[in-house]
Design an enzyme around this catalytic site. Sequence first.
Site, PDB file in Angstrom:
ATOM      1  N   LYS A  83       0.853  -1.193   0.000  1.00  0.00           N
ATOM      2  CA  LYS A  83       0.000   0.000   0.000  1.00  0.00           C
ATOM      3  C   LYS A  83       0.885   1.239   0.000  1.00  0.00           C
ATOM      4  CE  LYS A  83      -4.420   0.870   2.288  1.00  0.00           C
ATOM      5  NZ  LYS A  83      -5.061   0.911   3.604  1.00  0.00           N
ATOM      6  N   LEU A  84       0.647   2.095  -0.996  1.00  0.00           N
ATOM      7  CA  LEU A  84       1.461   3.302  -1.163  1.00  0.00           C
ATOM      8  C   LEU A  84       0.547   4.518  -1.200  1.00  0.00           C
ATOM      9  CD1 LEU A  84       3.522   1.935  -4.188  1.00  0.00           C
ATOM     10  CD2 LEU A  84       4.435   2.277  -1.883  1.00  0.00           C
TER      11      LEU A  84
END
Length: 217
Positions: A83-84
Amino acid sequence: MKFFVDTAEIDAIAELNELGIVDGVTTNPSLIKKSGRDILEVTKEIADLVDGPVSAEVVATEAGAMIAEGRKLATIAENIAIKLPLTWDGLKACKALSAEGHMINVTLCFSANQALLAAKAGATFISPFIGRLDDINLDGMQLIADIRQIYDNYGFETEILAASIRTVNHVTEAARIGADIMTAPPEVIRKLAQHPLTDKGLEQFLKDAEAAGIKIV
Ligand code: E4P
């Protein structure tokens, strides 16, 4: 519509998973903090428990460091989605990590243009935050509709993961619009089964069953 559970609480995930309704899990640093567990340890437990993607979020803010963290998170299990955050550096990391074959969930999306960029950078999932837009009097659901239309216009394969879901109506609306996935806290998912007329109807049926002496086993 796929259902992801937005929590790092193992017991809650396990209970919903037994029903066969969990297609994945999303976590974030706030949810990890709430669990009181070590991120690598708890993420491994979740990833062993569920078959679908388990999102684990980086905490670095510079692309190179995000890539290093993403690679480390991806070693936890095969079903990890890195997750960015939707920042310029997050997009750079998305491009690099997706080219390496990792699943990427681009998070903290609040505009259709951000979603367009994430898709072009190779995101597997885009997470528009409905509730947080509603919190500031904007229309979170309109954002889901805009992204749906744009992705369909151009055939982007990035999946729309409706996030920051706070109510059962958010789930209905996101499903109506055609979000591919929704992620919600366990308590919201449990509420999907509730209806006052179900409770009222059941109460009457049970009274009548007792009065009629109905016994089945
Ligand atoms: C999604 O991936 C996020 O973890 C989450 O949906 C954020 O929800 P919140 O706005 O209720 O914190």
